[in-house]
Design a protein around this motif. Structure first.
Motif, mmCIF file in Angstrom:
data_model
loop_
_atom_site.group_PDB
_atom_site.id
_atom_site.type_symbol
_atom_site.label_atom_id
_atom_site.label_comp_id
_atom_site.label_asym_id
_atom_site.label_seq_id
_atom_site.Cartn_x
_atom_site.Cartn_y
_atom_site.Cartn_z
ATOM 1 N N ARG A 177 21.637 -26.988 -15.254
ATOM 2 C CA ARG A 177 20.352 -26.992 -15.934
ATOM 3 C C ARG A 177 19.811 -25.587 -16.146
ATOM 4 O O ARG A 177 19.178 -25.301 -17.165
ATOM 5 C CB ARG A 177 19.359 -27.889 -15.183
ATOM 6 N N ARG A 225 23.519 -35.521 -19.334
ATOM 7 C CA ARG A 225 22.285 -35.839 -18.619
ATOM 8 C C ARG A 225 21.531 -34.574 -18.225
ATOM 9 O O ARG A 225 20.291 -34.566 -18.200
ATOM 10 C CB ARG A 225 22.579 -36.705 -17.391
ATOM 11 N N ASP A 278 20.316 -32.963 -21.754
ATOM 12 C CA ASP A 278 19.217 -33.736 -22.334
ATOM 13 C C ASP A 278 17.902 -33.463 -21.614
ATOM 14 O O ASP A 278 16.835 -33.418 -22.240
ATOM 15 C CB ASP A 278 19.528 -35.233 -22.288
ATOM 16 N N ARG A 279 17.961 -33.285 -20.298
ATOM 17 C CA ARG A 279 16.734 -32.996 -19.558
ATOM 18 C C ARG A 279 16.137 -31.664 -19.983
ATOM 19 O O ARG A 279 14.915 -31.522 -20.110
ATOM 20 C CB ARG A 279 17.013 -33.003 -18.050
ATOM 21 N N GLU A 280 16.982 -30.686 -20.235
ATOM 22 C CA GLU A 280 16.471 -29.387 -20.685
ATOM 23 C C GLU A 280 16.018 -29.427 -22.137
ATOM 24 O O GLU A 280 15.188 -28.617 -22.555
ATOM 25 C CB GLU A 280 17.532 -28.307 -20.477
ATOM 26 N N GLY A 338 15.688 -36.285 -21.508
ATOM 27 C CA GLY A 338 16.160 -37.057 -20.358
ATOM 28 C C GLY A 338 15.073 -37.352 -19.362
ATOM 29 O O GLY A 338 13.918 -36.928 -19.482
ATOM 30 N N LYS A 342 13.088 -37.064 -15.848
ATOM 31 C CA LYS A 342 12.774 -35.955 -14.961
ATOM 32 C C LYS A 342 13.584 -36.094 -13.675
ATOM 33 O O LYS A 342 13.939 -37.180 -13.254
ATOM 34 C CB LYS A 342 11.279 -35.941 -14.645
ATOM 35 N N SER A 343 13.842 -34.959 -13.038
ATOM 36 C CA SER A 343 14.593 -34.954 -11.791
ATOM 37 C C SER A 343 13.735 -34.398 -10.675
ATOM 38 O O SER A 343 12.898 -33.530 -10.884
ATOM 39 C CB SER A 343 15.860 -34.099 -11.937
#
Length: 313
Positions: free
Chosen positions: A255, A292, A295-297, A301, A303-304
């Motif tokens: 990430r 995954r 996509d979050r960045e 996606g 959140k983590s």
């Protein structure tokens, strides 16, 4: 943004700072230091930082390097952390004391193979790069303590590493797939690029992979396709003891890299990124199961909970 890549090449024979982070490796330490002492590259300074070892490592290194043995080096610096700080912090501390234009690390249980520094500096100069690494020779000194499953990833290691380096369209894409450099000790880098990246992140297992991926933003690494670093397997080293951290830290590494290449266009024309490799990059990321994280960045996606920012690590 501007970055002067390979500025160190203005020097005919730049000073190379070899940083040795030590923690409880007294039995391996002479072989380690002697492998640096025996290099055919003349202009070396040696920086030894003991991470509060509980054995005789610090006393041994201090005594040895105060003898004529230490005069082989351009400069010697030996220090000890007041408390155990971990590998990343000890390496960063050593680099903060370095005066060299080029820096390399050697883990105190490993060895440089003959001609390592000369060969990698030459390759970096020819490529005009600020980062370089080589193939790795793995030595099993587990004395039967490792299972066949433990040793499986290291079987025919040099051949597997070479195949992996040649597997992808660029070295950068290979590094995105996996840590081809293998170990912090197998990376040579300029002080300039270290300062740009901001040092090694406080990760226990993947700080080397994070560092070399971050370096791709600035330049493509030079690779010497012969084994020049000897990585020692023994019951105390980190490949087994910290392997449970790999999944968590992989998300951190991926990430951070994706965020960097999304936020700004890389200076390295070959850097794996949507701007330099439109279409191909997204396909590669999808095929390698990294979507995954990407996509979050990209804001698509979930959140983590995992923390991956340097400021809060």
């Amino acid at each position: 943004m501007t970055y002067n890549c390979a500025r160190w090449t203005d020097s005919e024979k730049p000073l190379v700072s070899v940083v040795v982070p030590i923690y409880n490796h007294e039995q391996f330490l002479y072989e380690c230091l002697n492998s640096v002492h025996s290099q055919d590259y003349d202009n070396i300074e040696l920086i030894v930082i003991d991470d509060s070892s509980t054995d005789g490592s610090f006393a041994f290194a201090s005594k040895l390097l105060r003898t004529p043995y230490g005069q082989r080096f351009n400069r010697v610096y030996v220090s000890r952390n007041a408390k155990n700080r971990g590998a990343h912090a000890t390496i960063n501390e050593g680099i903060s004391k370095a005066k060299g234009e080029l820096i390399t690390v050697i883990n105190s249980d490993d060895q440089f193979l003959p001609g390592r520094i000369t060969s990698i500096v030459k390759a970096m100069r020819e490529k005009r790069s600020d980062v370089g690494f080589s193939l790795v020779d793995v030595v099993d000194e587990g004395n039967g303590t490792f299972t066949a499953e433990d040793l499986a990833p290291f079987t025919q290691f040099k051949i597997r590493q070479l195949l992996n380096i040649n597997r992808d369209i660029t070295t950068g894409f290979g590094l995105l797939r996996q840590n081809l450099a293998v170990s912090t000790g197998n990376i040579v880098f300029s002080k300039n690029i270290y300062d740009e990246i901001g040092g090694f992140l406080p990760l226990k297992y993947c700080h080397d992979w994070d560092f070399i991926l971050q370096s791709l933003f600035y330049c493509e690494p030079a690779v010497v396709l012969q084994p020049l670093y000897s990585y020692r397997l023994h019951p105390q080293n980190s490949f087994k003891g910290l392997s449970h951290m790999a999944e968590v830290e992989t998300e951190v590494v991926m990430r951070r890299f994706f965020r960097r290449v999304i936020d700004r266009e890389p200076l390295n024309s070959l850097c794996p990124s949507p701007s330099k490799w439109p279409g191909y990059f997204e396909t590669f990321v999808g095929q390698k199961g990294m979507s995954r994280f990407y996509d979050r960045e990209m804001g698509r996606g979930l959140k983590s909970w995992r923390i991956y920012d340097r400021d809060v690590a």
